[in-house]
Design a protein around this motif. Structure first.
Motif, short mmCIF file in Angstrom:
data_model
loop_
_atom_site.label_atom_id
_atom_site.label_comp_id
_atom_site.label_asym_id
_atom_site.label_seq_id
_atom_site.Cartn_x
_atom_site.Cartn_y
_atom_site.Cartn_z
N PHE A 153 -4.91 -1.20 6.56
CA PHE A 153 -4.74 0.23 6.30
C PHE A 153 -6.09 0.96 6.30
O PHE A 153 -6.24 2.01 5.68
CB PHE A 153 -4.04 0.44 4.95
N LEU A 154 -7.04 0.43 7.03
CA LEU A 154 -8.37 1.05 7.08
C LEU A 154 -8.32 2.42 7.74
O LEU A 154 -9.19 3.27 7.47
CB LEU A 154 -9.34 0.14 7.84
N ASP A 155 -7.32 2.64 8.58
CA ASP A 155 -7.21 3.94 9.23
C ASP A 155 -6.94 5.06 8.23
O ASP A 155 -7.21 6.23 8.50
CB ASP A 155 -6.11 3.92 10.30
N ARG A 156 -6.42 4.71 7.03
CA ARG A 156 -6.15 5.71 6.00
C ARG A 156 -7.41 6.14 5.28
O ARG A 156 -7.45 7.20 4.65
CB ARG A 156 -5.16 5.14 4.97
N ILE A 157 -8.44 5.31 5.31
CA ILE A 157 -9.64 5.56 4.51
C ILE A 157 -10.49 6.68 5.11
O ILE A 157 -10.80 6.66 6.31
CB ILE A 157 -10.47 4.26 4.36
N ASN A 188 -6.90 8.58 -0.59
CA ASN A 188 -7.92 9.02 0.38
C ASN A 188 -8.25 10.50 0.22
O ASN A 188 -8.59 11.18 1.19
CB ASN A 188 -7.46 8.73 1.81
N THR A 220 0.94 4.14 -2.82
CA THR A 220 0.63 5.51 -2.42
C THR A 220 1.72 6.48 -2.88
O THR A 220 1.44 7.62 -3.24
CB THR A 220 0.48 5.59 -0.89
N GLY A 237 -10.38 -7.83 2.44
CA GLY A 237 -9.23 -6.94 2.43
C GLY A 237 -7.97 -7.65 2.92
O GLY A 237 -6.88 -7.08 2.89
N ILE A 245 0.84 -1.21 0.00
CA ILE A 245 0.00 0.00 0.00
C ILE A 245 0.87 1.25 0.00
O ILE A 245 0.58 2.22 -0.71
CB ILE A 245 -0.94 -0.01 1.23
N ALA A 297 -7.67 2.68 0.11
CA ALA A 297 -6.53 2.69 1.04
C ALA A 297 -5.36 3.47 0.46
O ALA A 297 -4.56 4.05 1.20
CB ALA A 297 -6.11 1.25 1.36
N PRO A 342 -5.15 -4.43 2.16
CA PRO A 342 -5.83 -3.19 2.56
C PRO A 342 -6.46 -3.24 3.94
O PRO A 342 -6.65 -2.21 4.57
CB PRO A 342 -6.90 -3.02 1.47
N ARG A 370 -8.82 -1.48 -2.05
CA ARG A 370 -7.40 -1.13 -2.21
C ARG A 370 -7.25 0.31 -2.71
O ARG A 370 -6.38 1.05 -2.24
CB ARG A 370 -6.71 -2.09 -3.18
#
Length: 403
Positions: A334-338, A282, A127, A297, A123, A279, A331, A276
């Motif tokens: 990395f849910l905190d990025r969403i 955003n 990014t 995910g 990820i 993530a 993903p 994905r």
């Protein structure tokens, strides 16, 4: 007396004579012995030499990147990285000049580290890279009705040509965009106007500028790499960037699309691709996302299933990654990025993708206090039918309109 002196004198003369004769006799015998043994080349070699420590080391000079070995008779250039092996010839320490070595040992080099085949799939790596470039083009007009026109399109994605279709409302401007991402279909049986056409049509009738990419590896799109289906996510990320760029062209094909209101819709495999994308990107212009019977995910869960579905043909590479590598690729970690609001839809009767995956995702998002809504459907298969499908379309339209 006279006789006695004569005898005495005689005796002394005899003694001297005897000594002289013995001396000459010894000399003659020695010469004869030497003359009887011929001289050989070995007789010319120096006696056995016992090496002694040198009092002063041989001087060296450094000029540019070369080491110069200095002797009393010549200067010999050696590579700076070479080391001269010790001589086994004792005469090397006796002051004699040695012949130039026929070869110099090569410089030792450390092996290059093995490249990490998973490094570009994380990820963070997705990014960090850039997207976009090129333009979306209309190839043909597929259908025109009272509400919208359907076009066959292509756009570039990492050097590949990706096909798809686009539904554009006939009247108006500044339409919100909806990207409709299809689930798995055998590429040999795939048609650009797949089962997802009915969802794309419903959104176009509701006033959305709809784009449905085929993805790479789905004819007539080009084939390209796609481990963990990251290639599909890259195709979507490139499409988003192109929409953002090309919508600014007042004469371009995307001039009536609102680049600040982009929505994602993904079914099954397309739902996993959507997660994905969220993530990785955003940004606030991604306004809402629908996950419909979506894959997990967690890539280990996905590929344990895919390995079975494919009869072992797909999944070996993906499952060979370590837990740490899968943690960087999946993903779900990395849910905190969403930041994009998500609407999750899954049937309890789904026999393909376990509903527990959607339930787990819903719980995780709620724990993180992310904007999410979750719906369970009954008595309908993986791809909804009948009243369940009608209700689903209604909920999707409302959700997109609210965001």
């Amino acid at each position: 007396m006279k006789d006695g002196r004569s005898i005495f004198c005689y005796t002394r003369q005899m003694k001297v004579w005897w000594k002289r004769n013995c001396f000459f006799l010894l000399i003659s015998c020695w010469l004869a012995a030497c003359a009887s043994q011929p001289v050989t080349p070995n007789d010319l070699q120096p006696p056995t030499f016992v090496p002694q420590p040198q009092s002063e080391p041989e001087p060296t000079l450094t000029v540019d990147d070369e080491k110069l070995s200095v002797s009393s008779n010549h200067v010999e250039a050696l590579p700076a990285t070479a080391t001269q092996p010790p001589s086994s010839n004792p005469s090397a320490n006796s002051g004699q000049v040695l012949e130039s070595p026929t070869s110099v040992p090569p410089t030792a080099t450390l092996p290059l580290p093995t490249p990490n085949p998973y490094a570009d799939l994380t990820i963070e790596a997705l990014t960090a890279r850039s997207y976009g470039g090129g333009e979306l083009e209309i190839i043909d007009t597929l259908e025109e009705n009272d509400l919208f026109t359907r076009y066959l399109i292509t756009y570039p994605s990492d050097g590949l040509t990706v096909y798809g279709f686009m539904n554009v409302p006939n009247e108006g401007t500044d339409f919100p965009v909806a990207l409709v991402l299809h689930g798995y279909i055998d590429p040999a049986e795939y048609d650009t106007l797949a089962y997802t056409q009915r969802y794309a049509d419903a959104l176009a009738e509701a006033g959305y500028f709809v784009i449905h990419p085929n993805f790479r590896n789905y004819p007539p799109s080009d084939a390209g790499p796609n481990p963990y289906r990251v290639g599909y996510a890259v195709d979507v990320l490139n499409l988003i960037a192109i929409i953002r760029e090309q919508s600014q062209d007042p004469l371009g094909y995307l001039r009536r699309a609102d680049e600040d209101r982009i929505h994602l819709w993904g079914h099954s495999m397309g739902g996993g691709v959507t997660l994905r994308v969220l993530a990785v990107n955003n940004e606030s212009y991604l306004r809402a996302a629908v996950l419909y019977g979506a894959m997990s995910g967690d890539e280990r869960q996905n590929y344990e299933k895919i390995l079975v579905w494919s009869g072992g043909a797909t999944g070996s590479f993906e499952l060979a990654a370590s837990d740490a590598q899968l943690g960087e690729i999946s993903p779900i970690y990395f849910l905190d990025r969403i930041k994009t609001p998500i609407s999750i839809h899954h049937s309890e009767a789904d026999e393909i993708v376990p509903i527990i995956w959607s339930q787990n995702l819903c719980e995780r998002l709620r724990t993180l206090e992310k904007p999410v809504e979750c719906f369970t459907y009954y008595a309908t298969p993986h791809t909804f039918r009948g009243q369940a499908d009608d209700l689903f379309i209604e909920r999707v339209t409302r959700f997109f309109d609210e965001n």
